[in-house]
Design a protein around this motif. Structure first.
Motif, PDB file in Angstrom:
ATOM      1  N   UNK A  56       0.945  -1.421   0.114  1.00  8.55           N
ATOM      2  CA  UNK A  56      -0.387  -0.186   0.030  1.00  8.55           C
ATOM      3  C   UNK A  56       0.991   1.214  -0.570  1.00  8.55           C
ATOM      4  N   UNK A  57       0.500   1.786  -0.807  1.00  3.23           N
ATOM      5  CA  UNK A  57       1.004   3.097  -1.001  1.00  3.23           C
ATOM      6  C   UNK A  57      -0.149   4.946  -0.015  1.00  3.23           C
ATOM      7  N   UNK A  58       0.306   5.582   0.251  1.00  2.00           N
ATOM      8  CA  UNK A  58      -0.710   6.866   0.935  1.00  2.00           C
ATOM      9  C   UNK A  58      -0.919   7.602  -0.342  1.00  2.00           C
ATOM     10  N   UNK A  59      -2.056   7.689  -1.334  1.00  2.00           N
ATOM     11  CA  UNK A  59      -2.282   8.822  -1.687  1.00  2.00           C
ATOM     12  C   UNK A  59      -2.728   9.804  -1.192  1.00  2.00           C
ATOM     13  N   UNK A  60      -2.939   9.902  -0.081  1.00  2.00           N
ATOM     14  CA  UNK A  60      -3.741  11.590   0.649  1.00  2.00           C
ATOM     15  C   UNK A  60      -3.542  10.934   2.085  1.00  2.00           C
ATOM     16  N   UNK A  61      -3.513  12.519   2.721  1.00  2.00           N
ATOM     17  CA  UNK A  61      -4.089  12.120   4.440  1.00  2.00           C
ATOM     18  C   UNK A  61      -5.016  13.061   4.449  1.00  2.00           C
ATOM     19  N   UNK A  62      -5.892  13.664   4.894  1.00  2.00           N
ATOM     20  CA  UNK A  62      -6.845  14.378   5.747  1.00  2.00           C
ATOM     21  C   UNK A  62      -6.931  14.274   7.381  1.00  2.00           C
ATOM     22  N   UNK A  80      -9.670   2.290  11.421  1.00  2.00           N
ATOM     23  CA  UNK A  80     -10.285   1.173  10.629  1.00  2.00           C
ATOM     24  C   UNK A  80     -10.788   1.490   8.912  1.00  2.00           C
ATOM     25  N   UNK A  81     -10.750   0.390   7.906  1.00  2.00           N
ATOM     26  CA  UNK A  81     -10.709  -0.277   7.069  1.00  2.00           C
ATOM     27  C   UNK A  81     -12.947   0.575   6.674  1.00  2.00           C
ATOM     28  N   UNK A  82     -13.079   1.600   5.814  1.00  2.00           N
ATOM     29  CA  UNK A  82     -14.493   2.042   5.271  1.00  2.00           C
ATOM     30  C   UNK A  82     -14.694   1.652   4.111  1.00  2.00           C
ATOM     31  N   UNK A  83     -13.798   1.706   3.237  1.00  2.00           N
ATOM     32  CA  UNK A  83     -13.379   0.848   2.221  1.00  2.00           C
ATOM     33  C   UNK A  83     -12.821   0.248   1.338  1.00  2.00           C
ATOM     34  N   UNK A  84     -13.566  -0.338   0.279  1.00  2.00           N
ATOM     35  CA  UNK A  84     -12.630  -1.572  -0.784  1.00  2.00           C
ATOM     36  C   UNK A  84     -12.324  -1.513  -1.890  1.00  2.00           C
ATOM     37  N   UNK A  90      -9.905   3.249   1.845  1.00  2.00           N
ATOM     38  CA  UNK A  90     -10.056   4.880   2.252  1.00  2.00           C
ATOM     39  C   UNK A  90     -10.118   4.173   3.778  1.00  2.00           C
ATOM     40  N   UNK A  91      -8.988   4.312   4.713  1.00  2.00           N
ATOM     41  CA  UNK A  91      -9.294   4.181   5.782  1.00  2.00           C
ATOM     42  C   UNK A  91      -8.877   4.926   7.235  1.00  2.00           C
ATOM     43  N   UNK A  92      -9.995   4.827   8.646  1.00  2.00           N
ATOM     44  CA  UNK A  92     -10.272   5.780   9.413  1.00  2.00           C
ATOM     45  C   UNK A  92      -9.597   5.818  10.709  1.00  2.00           C
ATOM     46  N   UNK A  93      -9.672   6.813  10.964  1.00  2.00           N
ATOM     47  CA  UNK A  93      -8.748   6.591  12.575  1.00  2.00           C
ATOM     48  C   UNK A  93      -8.986   7.811  12.939  1.00  2.00           C
ATOM     49  N   UNK A 109      -7.450   8.382   5.534  1.00  2.00           N
ATOM     50  CA  UNK A 109      -5.996   7.682   4.596  1.00  2.00           C
ATOM     51  C   UNK A 109      -6.033   7.080   3.724  1.00  2.00           C
ATOM     52  N   UNK A 110      -6.313   7.840   2.256  1.00  2.00           N
ATOM     53  CA  UNK A 110      -6.415   7.283   1.238  1.00  2.00           C
ATOM     54  C   UNK A 110      -5.346   6.052   0.429  1.00  2.00           C
ATOM     55  N   UNK A 111      -5.610   4.593   0.443  1.00  2.00           N
ATOM     56  CA  UNK A 111      -4.463   4.837  -0.014  1.00  2.00           C
ATOM     57  C   UNK A 111      -4.529   3.769  -1.290  1.00  2.00           C
ATOM     58  N   UNK A 112      -3.180   3.504  -2.094  1.00  2.00           N
ATOM     59  CA  UNK A 112      -3.264   2.715  -3.294  1.00  2.00           C
ATOM     60  C   UNK A 112      -2.544   1.634  -3.156  1.00  2.00           C
ATOM     61  N   UNK A 113      -3.521   0.145  -3.507  1.00  2.00           N
ATOM     62  CA  UNK A 113      -2.551  -0.918  -3.622  1.00  2.00           C
ATOM     63  C   UNK A 113      -1.588  -1.004  -4.896  1.00  2.00           C
ATOM     64  N   UNK A 114      -0.203  -1.074  -4.531  1.00  2.00           N
ATOM     65  CA  UNK A 114       0.773  -1.569  -5.665  1.00  2.00           C
ATOM     66  C   UNK A 114       1.605  -2.125  -5.618  1.00  2.00           C
ATOM     67  N   UNK A 115       1.886  -2.554  -7.024  1.00  2.00           N
ATOM     68  CA  UNK A 115       2.926  -3.426  -6.994  1.00  2.00           C
ATOM     69  C   UNK A 115       4.772  -2.730  -6.616  1.00  2.00           C
ATOM     70  N   UNK A 116       5.087  -3.671  -6.306  1.00  2.00           N
ATOM     71  CA  UNK A 116       6.486  -3.044  -5.921  1.00  2.00           C
ATOM     72  C   UNK A 116       7.277  -2.962  -6.436  1.00  2.00           C
ATOM     73  N   UNK A 117       7.218  -3.989  -7.697  1.00  2.00           N
ATOM     74  CA  UNK A 117       8.117  -3.554  -8.692  1.00  2.00           C
ATOM     75  C   UNK A 117       7.971  -1.958 -10.082  1.00  2.00           C
ATOM     76  N   UNK A 118       7.151  -1.656  -9.973  1.00  2.00           N
ATOM     77  CA  UNK A 118       7.311   0.043 -10.790  1.00  2.00           C
ATOM     78  C   UNK A 118       5.814   0.105 -10.284  1.00  2.00           C
ATOM     79  N   UNK A 119       5.658   0.091  -9.058  1.00  2.00           N
ATOM     80  CA  UNK A 119       5.008   1.249  -8.644  1.00  2.00           C
ATOM     81  C   UNK A 119       3.227   1.599  -9.145  1.00  2.00           C
TER      82      UNK A 119
END
Length: 149
Positions: A56-62, A80-84, A90-93, A109-119
């Motif tokens: 997971x990479x962070x796309x944004x934090x609010x 907790x995870x509020x959507x998939x 998105x993850x809420x805290x 936080x908006x998390x993006x699922x990524x390849x570690x080879x090429x991001x």
């Protein structure tokens, strides 16, 4: 496996800034730490992501700061995870002061699922999706969190 992950901590000197309250950077650090703890508790430690070649990479934090956290405050951090979705989640805290149960800050936080080879973004695999229960709203989470306090 709990849908809501919590961590308790006592604010130490190293978290305090020149204004005598918790520095904004500490909230970000704590958000990342509890997200990793939650993922690990759900069967997805960092080693599993690395083995799969994805993460997971962070796309944004609010962060909405409502009240200051001070030296010695006992804090509960709940996440907790509020959507998939196909490639993101998105993850809420919430940050609460244990003594008076006041919400100090809320964050997303908006998390993006990524390849570690090429991001590049990847589709979230079903095994990962099914590891996390979705708690769609803060209201649903708050009742459970307050029971823990």
């Amino acid at each position: 496996m709990p849908a809501i992950h919590t961590r308790r901590l006592t604010v130490g000197h190293d978290a305090i800034d020149v204004h005598q309250h918790v520095n904004n950077q500490e909230y970000l650090r704590w958000m990342q730490e509890v997200a990793i703890e939650h993922s690990t508790a759900q069967g997805w430690p960092m080693a599993r992501y690395l083995q799969a070649g994805s993460s997971w990479y962070v796309k944004s934090h609010f962060i909405d700061y409502l009240r200051p956290a001070l030296l010695g405050d006992k804090i509960v951090i709940a996440t907790w995870v509020s959507g998939m979705f196909e490639r993101n989640s998105p993850r809420q805290t919430l940050f609460l002061r244990e003594g008076d149960r006041q919400i100090l800050a809320r964050a997303e936080t908006q998390w993006i699922f990524v390849s570690l080879k090429n991001s590049r973004p990847l589709q979230i695999p079903e095994a990962l999706r099914s590891a996390f229960a979705i708690v769609e709203t803060e209201d649903k989470a708050t009742g459970e969190i307050r029971r823990l306090l």
